[in-house]
Design a protein around this motif. Structure first.
Motif, PDB file in Angstrom:
ATOM      1  N   VAL A 618      -4.037   9.330 -47.325  1.00 51.55           N
ATOM      2  CA  VAL A 618      -2.753   8.952 -46.757  1.00 51.55           C
ATOM      3  C   VAL A 618      -2.978   8.148 -45.484  1.00 51.55           C
ATOM      4  N   GLY A 619      -2.199   7.099 -45.351  1.00 52.93           N
ATOM      5  CA  GLY A 619      -2.183   6.326 -44.117  1.00 52.93           C
ATOM      6  C   GLY A 619      -0.837   6.499 -43.447  1.00 52.93           C
ATOM      7  N   TYR A 620      -0.831   6.547 -42.118  1.00 45.95           N
ATOM      8  CA  TYR A 620       0.426   6.796 -41.404  1.00 45.95           C
ATOM      9  C   TYR A 620       0.565   5.862 -40.208  1.00 45.95           C
ATOM     10  N   PHE A 621       1.799   5.664 -39.825  1.00 49.70           N
ATOM     11  CA  PHE A 621       2.133   4.875 -38.636  1.00 49.70           C
ATOM     12  C   PHE A 621       3.258   5.597 -37.900  1.00 49.70           C
ATOM     13  N   ASN A 622       2.975   6.002 -36.684  1.00 52.30           N
ATOM     14  CA  ASN A 622       3.962   6.703 -35.865  1.00 52.30           C
ATOM     15  C   ASN A 622       4.203   5.925 -34.576  1.00 52.30           C
ATOM     16  N   ARG A 623       5.449   5.722 -34.288  1.00 54.38           N
ATOM     17  CA  ARG A 623       5.818   5.074 -33.031  1.00 54.38           C
ATOM     18  C   ARG A 623       6.708   6.040 -32.240  1.00 54.38           C
ATOM     19  N   THR A 624       6.186   6.521 -31.117  1.00 53.49           N
ATOM     20  CA  THR A 624       6.978   7.377 -30.239  1.00 53.49           C
ATOM     21  C   THR A 624       7.766   6.494 -29.294  1.00 53.49           C
ATOM     22  N   LYS A 625       9.076   6.568 -29.417  1.00 56.31           N
ATOM     23  CA  LYS A 625       9.953   5.747 -28.585  1.00 56.31           C
ATOM     24  C   LYS A 625      10.628   6.624 -27.529  1.00 56.31           C
ATOM     25  N   LEU A 626      10.825   6.050 -26.382  1.00 56.99           N
ATOM     26  CA  LEU A 626      11.560   6.696 -25.288  1.00 56.99           C
ATOM     27  C   LEU A 626      10.930   8.027 -24.869  1.00 56.99           C
ATOM     28  N   PRO A 627       9.603   8.100 -24.693  1.00 54.18           N
ATOM     29  CA  PRO A 627       9.008   9.369 -24.245  1.00 54.18           C
ATOM     30  C   PRO A 627       9.545   9.762 -22.874  1.00 54.18           C
ATOM     31  N   TYR A 628       9.728  11.063 -22.685  1.00 47.67           N
ATOM     32  CA  TYR A 628      10.289  11.560 -21.430  1.00 47.67           C
ATOM     33  C   TYR A 628       9.306  11.348 -20.274  1.00 47.67           C
ATOM     34  N   LYS A 629       9.850  11.015 -19.122  1.00 46.87           N
ATOM     35  CA  LYS A 629       9.054  10.903 -17.905  1.00 46.87           C
ATOM     36  C   LYS A 629      10.005  10.943 -16.717  1.00 46.87           C
ATOM     37  N   TYR A 630       9.449  10.884 -15.522  1.00 47.34           N
ATOM     38  CA  TYR A 630      10.235  10.777 -14.298  1.00 47.34           C
ATOM     39  C   TYR A 630      10.068   9.375 -13.731  1.00 47.34           C
ATOM     40  N   THR A 631      11.129   8.884 -13.129  1.00 48.41           N
ATOM     41  CA  THR A 631      11.088   7.611 -12.420  1.00 48.41           C
ATOM     42  C   THR A 631      11.520   7.835 -10.980  1.00 48.41           C
ATOM     43  N   SER A 632      10.802   7.213 -10.052  1.00 47.94           N
ATOM     44  CA  SER A 632      11.109   7.363  -8.628  1.00 47.94           C
ATOM     45  C   SER A 632      11.464   6.020  -8.015  1.00 47.94           C
ATOM     46  N   SER A 633      12.339   6.061  -7.031  1.00 45.87           N
ATOM     47  CA  SER A 633      12.671   4.883  -6.224  1.00 45.87           C
ATOM     48  C   SER A 633      12.764   5.340  -4.773  1.00 45.87           C
ATOM     49  N   TYR A 634      12.864   4.388  -3.873  1.00 48.16           N
ATOM     50  CA  TYR A 634      12.864   4.719  -2.442  1.00 48.16           C
ATOM     51  C   TYR A 634      14.012   4.024  -1.728  1.00 48.16           C
ATOM     52  N   ASN A 635      14.478   4.713  -0.699  1.00 46.17           N
ATOM     53  CA  ASN A 635      15.509   4.154   0.177  1.00 46.17           C
ATOM     54  C   ASN A 635      15.094   4.371   1.631  1.00 46.17           C
ATOM     55  N   PRO A 636      15.383   3.397   2.507  1.00 45.61           N
ATOM     56  CA  PRO A 636      14.994   3.546   3.912  1.00 45.61           C
ATOM     57  C   PRO A 636      15.904   4.523   4.664  1.00 45.61           C
ATOM     58  N   PHE A 637      15.359   5.186   5.661  1.00 47.85           N
ATOM     59  CA  PHE A 637      16.138   6.011   6.573  1.00 47.85           C
ATOM     60  C   PHE A 637      15.379   6.067   7.900  1.00 47.85           C
ATOM     61  N   SER A 638      16.047   6.565   8.930  1.00 42.56           N
ATOM     62  CA  SER A 638      15.432   6.610  10.262  1.00 42.56           C
ATOM     63  C   SER A 638      15.596   7.993  10.867  1.00 42.56           C
ATOM     64  N   TYR A 639      14.727   8.285  11.840  1.00 49.35           N
ATOM     65  CA  TYR A 639      14.780   9.557  12.554  1.00 49.35           C
ATOM     66  C   TYR A 639      14.142   9.353  13.927  1.00 49.35           C
ATOM     67  N   ASP A 640      14.466  10.255  14.860  1.00 44.30           N
ATOM     68  CA  ASP A 640      13.952  10.149  16.228  1.00 44.30           C
ATOM     69  C   ASP A 640      12.740  11.034  16.429  1.00 44.30           C
ATOM     70  N   VAL A 641      11.723  10.471  17.050  1.00 43.49           N
ATOM     71  CA  VAL A 641      10.547  11.225  17.482  1.00 43.49           C
ATOM     72  C   VAL A 641      10.676  11.440  18.990  1.00 43.49           C
ATOM     73  N   LEU A 642      10.521  12.685  19.429  1.00 39.86           N
ATOM     74  CA  LEU A 642      10.769  13.038  20.823  1.00 39.86           C
ATOM     75  C   LEU A 642       9.468  13.237  21.598  1.00 39.86           C
ATOM     76  N   GLN A 643       9.604  13.214  22.931  1.00 38.95           N
ATOM     77  CA  GLN A 643       8.507  13.532  23.822  1.00 38.95           C
ATOM     78  C   GLN A 643       9.053  14.226  25.057  1.00 38.95           C
ATOM     79  N   LEU A 644       8.180  14.868  25.823  1.00 41.86           N
ATOM     80  CA  LEU A 644       8.606  15.536  27.049  1.00 41.86           C
ATOM     81  C   LEU A 644       9.016  14.496  28.086  1.00 41.86           C
TER      82      LEU A 644
END
Length: 945
Positions: A618-644
C-alpha cells in the motif's frame, strides 16, 4: 447555507435507502449449534455474525442459535468464542437452513496455524491490522504501545513504563503536525481522553491500560469509517476479554518490570449472562542501579454481558488503574526531594444493541461512556540561595512590591489535572440485498463533553512559589461539547466475474463552548473507500478522506503569562533589600479564524495471494492541514524606572508605599514622618507579548508499506515474513512570527530596552535559521516463525533493520532560499547555496516593529546599520543545512512460547540478543550515536485452570 444543504443530503440519503423498493422478498432462517469437537460440549455465548450484514445471534446454554430474516444469497458466517479459534462458515441461503453444526477448536499451540504477527482482516476496505491474543502473549507486552513493533517496519523498544508510552501512526519518524495527538486510542469503545489536558499535545499516554486482559488490538491507518471522529493519523481500538474463560494467572518478570495478574470469565448459567473480572499489579523501575523512581499500575476491569430475548445484546463494564509514578528520595542524591504523579483512571461503558430486523431497520445500538483521569503531580523540591530572592505573584497589571523567599526551603508544587469526559451515541444499521447487490447503511448521532475538574496548578504554600509563578485553576474553564452526525453507505456488487465493494460516508461535527466565542463551529468530513476483487488471488483497494482533530484545552485555553520588570530596588538595615516590579500580563487573544486541524488521507493498495504467498502493498499520501500552534505578536508599552533622590538617606527600617497605577514609590522613617517620593531615573519603552491559538502550515507525509507472508517450509516447519515501511516527511512553515529577546539593551540610549521587534518568515522556529525539514526513512524486518504443534512450541526470530535514515533542514520563503551563508565572524553574505552545508547561515527579518507600533520592511540598508544587528539571527554551527543521515544498523530479537500440558505456558523473549550496538556517525556532524536497543530479556508464566 452549506450545513443546511448537508442536513438535507444526510437525511435524504437515509430516507431514500429506507424506502427503496427493490429489495429481495425471499426471507429465510439459519439455525444451528456451536460446540467444541473433543467432547461435543456446547459453547454458550458464542457470537454468530453474517458477514456483510448486520444480522447476528448469540448461542444459548445448549449452544443453539437462530438468525431470522436472512435474504436469499451466499454468505459467510463468522463464529467466535473467547479462547477458541474463530471460524468462517460459507452458506448458500435459498431455503431455511436447520441443524447447522459448527465446531470451534480451542486456541492452543497444538494447532498448525497459530498467528503471532499482525494480520490484515480478509477483504478489508482500508488498511487495518489486527493483533490477536496469541501475538500479544508471544510478544510479552508490558504496555499496549509495544505492539507498534508488529506494524510494517516497526522497531522493538526496551519496555519502560517510567516514561510516557504513546501511539503515533504513520508519522514518518517526526512529531511535526501533532502526529501523536492525532492518533486516537480507545478501550472497549471508551476514547482515551487527551482533549481535556492542559499539557502539550503529545498524544494519549497508554501506560495505565491493563495489558493482561486484552483480547485483541485493531490498528486502523487507512481512511476510517465516518463513524469515527476526533482523529487525524489513525486509530487504535483495544478490546478486552468478554466471555466464559477459566481462571488465568500471569506471572511476568524482566530486569526492570514485575507483573502479576488474574482473570476469570464466569458463566452465570441458564442464559443469565457472563461476568468477566481482571486484576493486575505491575511495577516498573527506571534504573536498576538506583531503584527509587518507579511506575506502579494496579489495573482492574469488570464487565457483564448477556443477550435477552435473542434480540437485545447488553454489555456494561469498567476498566481502570490506581497507580502512577513515584520518585522517592534517593540517598545518593540530595536528601528530602521527591516527585509523585498519580495516574488513576476510570473508564465505564455500556451498550445495548437491539436486533429489530425489519424492512426499514436491522439494528439500533445505544452506547454511553465515562472517562476520568486523575493526574495529580506533587513535586517536593529543595531550594537554596546565597542572597535574598524577590518573588512576584501579582495577577493584575501594575506596580507591586515583591515578597521575599527564604534562603533555604522546601516547596511543594501541585499540578492537579482531572479530565472528565462524557459520551453517548445512537446508531442505526440497515441491510438489504437487491438481487446481487448487498447494501449496508449506517447512520448515527454522537455527543461528547470534555472537561477538566482538577484544582489546577498551584503551590501548597503560595508564599514559597518561585519568582514569576502564578496559580492556574482548571475548573475556571468551561466544558467543550461536540455533536456529530454521520451517514455511511457500503455496497457490494458483482462486475462481470469480479466483485466491487464501495463505501461512501460523510461526517458533520458541531462544537460549542459555553461562555466563549467558540459557539458555531461546524466541519464536514467526506470519506470514500473501494475494493475491487479481480479474482480469488488479486484485489485492488484505495481510499480518500478527510479526518479532523478537535482542539485540546492546551490549544483553546492559553496559560496566562506575565512580564515582570524590576523598576526599583534598594538596601537597608545592612543586608535587607526591597524590590518593586511592574507586572504586565501578556494579552491572550481569541482567534476567530482558528480552524480544526485536519488530515487529507489517501491510499492505494494491492493484495495478492498466489503460490501460497500473501503480499500486501500500500502507498499512502497524508497532508496535515492547519496544525495547531501558538502565534505571538508584540505591542509597545512604557514604564518608569526609579532611583533614590539625591541626598536621600535610607531609614534603617523604612515604611514603603507603592502606587500600583503610577509606579511611584514613597518612603518614610515612621508614622510621624513625611512620605518622600523617589525620583524617576528613566521612562523605559519596551514590548509586551500577545498570544493566540493559530494554525500552522501544511505537513506532507507519504510512504509505502509492505507485508509478505511466505509459505511454510514444511521440513523445518518454518515460515518467513518480510515487512517494510518507507516514509517521507516534508514541512515548511514560513508564516510570519515575532521575536523579541527580553534583556536586550537599546543601541544608543542608556538604561533602555531594545527598540525593535523582528518579524521573521520561519513560523515558530525561534532557535535556528531553518523553517522546515525533509526526512526519508526505510525500515525492514524479517521474521522466521517456527511452529512445532506436537511439542506445543512456537519460536520466532526477528531481524530488524534501519536501512535508510536521512534528513535535511530547509529554509524557503516566496520560492527562494530564505537563509543565506555567512562567515563565522561576520553577518555579511558570502554567497552560494545554503544546502552545500559547509557554512554558517543567518536570516534577516522580513519586517520589524518599532516603539511607535509601526511596521517597516527590513532591507539591506537596515542589515548594514549596527542598530539592527540584534535582528540578524545566526546559526550556531556550519552544518545546519547539511544533508544528514546514518548508515544502516541492525538488531535481532527472539521470542519463544511453550505450552506445558493444558494448564501452563511459558514465554521467553530476548531483545537484541546478539547485543549488537554499533555506533553510527551523523553524516552532517560526525557525532556518533546508538540507536539499537540494549540487550534485554523477560520471562512470563501463564497458568489456567
Amino acid at each position: 447555507m452549506k450545513y443546511c444543504l448537508f442536513n438535507i443530503a444526510f437525511w435524504g440519503l437515509l430516507f431514500f435507502n429506507l424506502f427503496e423498493a427493490a429489495a429481495n422478498s425471499n426471507i429465510y432462517t439459519i439455525s444451528g449449534r456451536v460446540t467444541e469437537p473433543k467432547t461435543n460440549s456446547p459453547l454458550p455465548g458464542a457470537s454468530i455474525l453474517i458477514k456483510g450484514t448486520y444480522l447476528w445471534a448469540v448461542s444459548n446454554q445448549k449452544g443453539e442459535f437462530t438468525i431470522q430474516g436472512v435474504q436469499e444469497g451466499k454468505y459467510n458466517l463468522e463464529v467466535s468464542f473467547l479462547g477458541y479459534v474463530p471460524a468462517t462458515i460459507p452458506v448458500n441461503v435459498h431455503s431455511n437452513i436447520k441443524n447447522l453444526h459448527i465446531e470451534l477448536k480451542e486456541n492452543t499451540l497444538a494447532l498448525d496455524d497459530v498467528v503471532v504477527t499482525a494480520q490484515a482482516p480478509k477483504n478489508e476496505l482500508n488498511t487495518t491490522l489486527t493483533i490477536g491474543n496469541n501475538a500479544l502473549e508471544h510478544l510479552q507486552v508490558s504496555n499496549v504501545s509495544d505492539i507498534s513493533a508488529l506494524l510494517p517496519g516497526g522497531k522493538t523498544k526496551v519496555p519502560d513504563l517510567t516514561t510516557n508510552n504513546i501511539f503515533s501512526l504513520r508519522d514518518g519518524g517526526s512529531t511535526v503536525g501533532n502526529a501523536a495527538f492525532g492518533t486516537a486510542v480507545e478501550v472497549d469503545g471508551v476514547r482515551i481522553g487527551n482533549n481535556g489536558s492542559f499539557g502539550n499535545m503529545n498524544g494519549a499516554d497508554t501506560r495505565n491500560i491493563t495489558v493482561a486482559d486484552i483480547e485483541s488490538v485493531e490498528v486502523i491507518t487507512g481512511v476510517p469509517s465516518a463513524e469515527y471522529g476526533d482523529l487525524n493519523s489513525g486509530m487504535v481500538k483495544i478490546h478486552t476479554r468478554k466471555g466464559k474463560t477459566p481462571w488465568n494467572i500471569l506471572l511476568s518478570i524482566n530486569p526492570r518490570t514485575e507483573q502479576v495478574s488474574f482473570s476469570k470469565g464466569l458463566d452465570l448459567g441458564n442464559d443469565k449472562g457472563v461476568i468477566n473480572i481482571n486484576g493486575e499489579w505491575t511495577k516498573a523501575t527506571q534504573k536498576l542501579v538506583s531503584p527509587y523512581s518507579s511506575y506502579t499500575r494496579r489495573g482492574f476491569s469488570a464487565g457483564y454481558s448477556n443477550t435477552f430475548s435473542k434480540v437485545f445484546r447488553f454489555d456494561i463494564g469498567v476498566t481502570g488503574n490506581i497507580g502512577g509514578m513515584n520518585t522517592k528520595d534517593d540517598p545518593d542524591a540530595y536528601s528530602g526531594e521527591y516527585n509523585k504523579v498519580r495516574d488513576n483512571v476510570f473508564r465505564a461503558n455500556t451498550s445495548l444493541a437491539w436486533l429489530l430486523n425489519k424492512s426499514w431497520v436491522t439494528n439500533l445500538k445505544f452506547d454511553a461512556s465515562v472517562y476520568y483521569n486523575d493526574n495529580n503531580s506533587h513535586a517536593h523540591t529543595f531550594y537554596s540561595y546565597a542572597s535574598e530572592q524577590p518573588a512576584v505573584h501579582a495577577t493584575q497589571e501594575g506596580y507591586f512590591m515583591a515578597s521575599k523567599l527564604p534562603y533555604t526551603y522546601f516547596a511543594d508544587q501541585i499540578i492537579d489535572s482531572k479530565e472528565l469526559d462524557y459520551a453517548a451515541s445512537l446508531k442505526y444499521e440497515w441491510n438489504r440485498r437487491f438481487k446481487t447487490v448487498n447494501s449496508n447503511l449506517k447512520a448515527g448521532v454522537q455527543w461528547k463533553a470534555t472537561g477538566n475538574v482538577g484544582e489546577g496548578e498551584y503551590y501548597k504554600d503560595p508564599s514559597l512559589a518561585p519568582n514569576g509563578y502564578r496559580p492556574r485553576p482548571y475548573t475556571a474553564y468551561p466544558y467543550m461539547h461536540n455533536v456529530s452526525l454521520y451517514a455511511e453507505e457500503s455496497l457490494s456488487l458483482p462486475v462481470g466475474n469480479t466483485l466491487l465493494r464501495l463505501m461512501a460516508g460523510v461526517r458533520w461535527e458541531h462544537l460549542f463552548i459555553k461562555g466563549t466565542n467558540y459557539k458555531n463551529l461546524n466541519t464536514l468530513s467526506p470519506r470514500f473507500n473501494a475494493r475491487w476483487q479481480l479474482n480469488e488471488h488479486i484485489a485492488i483497494r484505495g481510499g480518500w478522506g478527510i479526518t479532523e482533530k478537535l482542539p485540546s484545552f492546551y490549544t483553546l485555553y492559553l496559560k496566562q503569562e506575565y512580564r515582570d520588570i524590576q523598576t526599583f530596588g534598594f538596601s537597608y538595615n545592612n543586608n535587607e533589600s526591597s524590590y518593586i516590579y511592574y507586572s504586565q500580563p501578556y494579552t491572550l487573544l481569541h482567534n476567530e479564524n482558528l480552524r480544526w486541524q485536519r488530515n487529507q488521507n489517501s491510499e492505494l493498495g494491492i493484495d495478492v495471494h498466489i503460490a501460497r504467498t500473501r503480499i500486501s502493498l500500500v502507498g499512502y499520501f497524508n497532508r496535515t492541514k492547519l496544525p495547531y500552534k501558538y502565534t505571538s505578536s508584540y505591542n509597545p508599552f512604557s514604564y518608569d524606572v526609579l532611583q533614590l533622590p539625591e541626598g536621600f538617606t535610607m531609614p534603617t527600617n523604612p515604611q514603603i508605599n507603592v502606587d500600583n497605577q503610577t509606579g511611584m514609590v514613597y518612603i518614610r522613617d515612621n508614622a510621624s514622618s513625611y512620605w518622600t517620593p523617589m525620583d524617576v531615573k528613566v521612562t523605559d519603552q519596551t514590548f509586551v507579548k500577545s498570544t493566540s491559538p493559530d494554525n500552522g502550515m501544511d505537513v506532507i507525509r507519504r510512504g509505502a508499506e509492505m507485508i509478505v507472508d511466505f509459505p511454510e517450509i514444511t521440513p523445518i516447519r518454518t515460515q518467513f515474513r518480510l515487512d517494510a515501511s518507507y516514509a517521507y516527511t516534508k514541512y515548511i512553515d514560513n508564516s510570519l512570527s515575532y521575536y523579541y529577546q527580553n534583556g536586550w539593551s537599546h543601541t544608543s540610549l542608556a538604561n533602555r530596552s531594545y527598540q525593535y521587534v523582528g518579524i521573521y518568515a520561519n513560523g515558530d522556529n525561534l532557535s535556528t535559521t531553518a523553517n522546515g525539514k525533509r526526512t526519508h526513512s526505510l525500515d525492514a524486518n524479517i521474521t522466521a516463525i517456527t511452529r512445532i504443534p506436537k511439542a506445543r512450541l512456537i519460536i520466532s526470530c526477528r531481524l530488524e533493520a534501519s536501512l535508510v535514515k536521512r534528513s535535511q533542514n530547509i529554509s524557503e520563503y516566496k520560492g527562494k532560499e530564505y537563509a543565506f551563508n555567512v562567515s563565522e565572524s561576520s553577518n555579511a553574505q558570502t554567497g552560494g547555496s545554503i544546502y552545500n552545508g559547509d557554512s554558517y547561515t543567518a536570516i534577516w527579518p522580513v519586517a520589524y516593529l518599532d516603539l511607535n507600533n509601526e511596521m517597516h520592511p527590513f532591507t539591506s540598508a537596515e542589515a548594514e546599520n549596527p542598530e539592527f544587528s540584534y535582528l540578524i539571527r545566526k546559526s550556531g554551527n556550519a552544518y545546519t543545512f547539511a544533508a544528514d543521515g546514518y548508515d544502516p544498523y541492525f538488531s535481532a530479537n527472539i521470542n519463544i512460547t511453550k505450552e506445558i500440558g493444558d494448564h501452563v505456558s511459558l514465554s521467553l523473549n530476548a531483545i537484541n540478543f546478539t547485543n549488537s550496538r554499533p555506533y553510527v556517525k551523523s553524516h552532517a556532524t560526525g557525532v556518533s550515536a546508538l540507536f539499537t536497543p540494549d540487550f534485554y530479556y523477560g520471562l512470563t508464566c501463564r497458568i489456567k485452570f
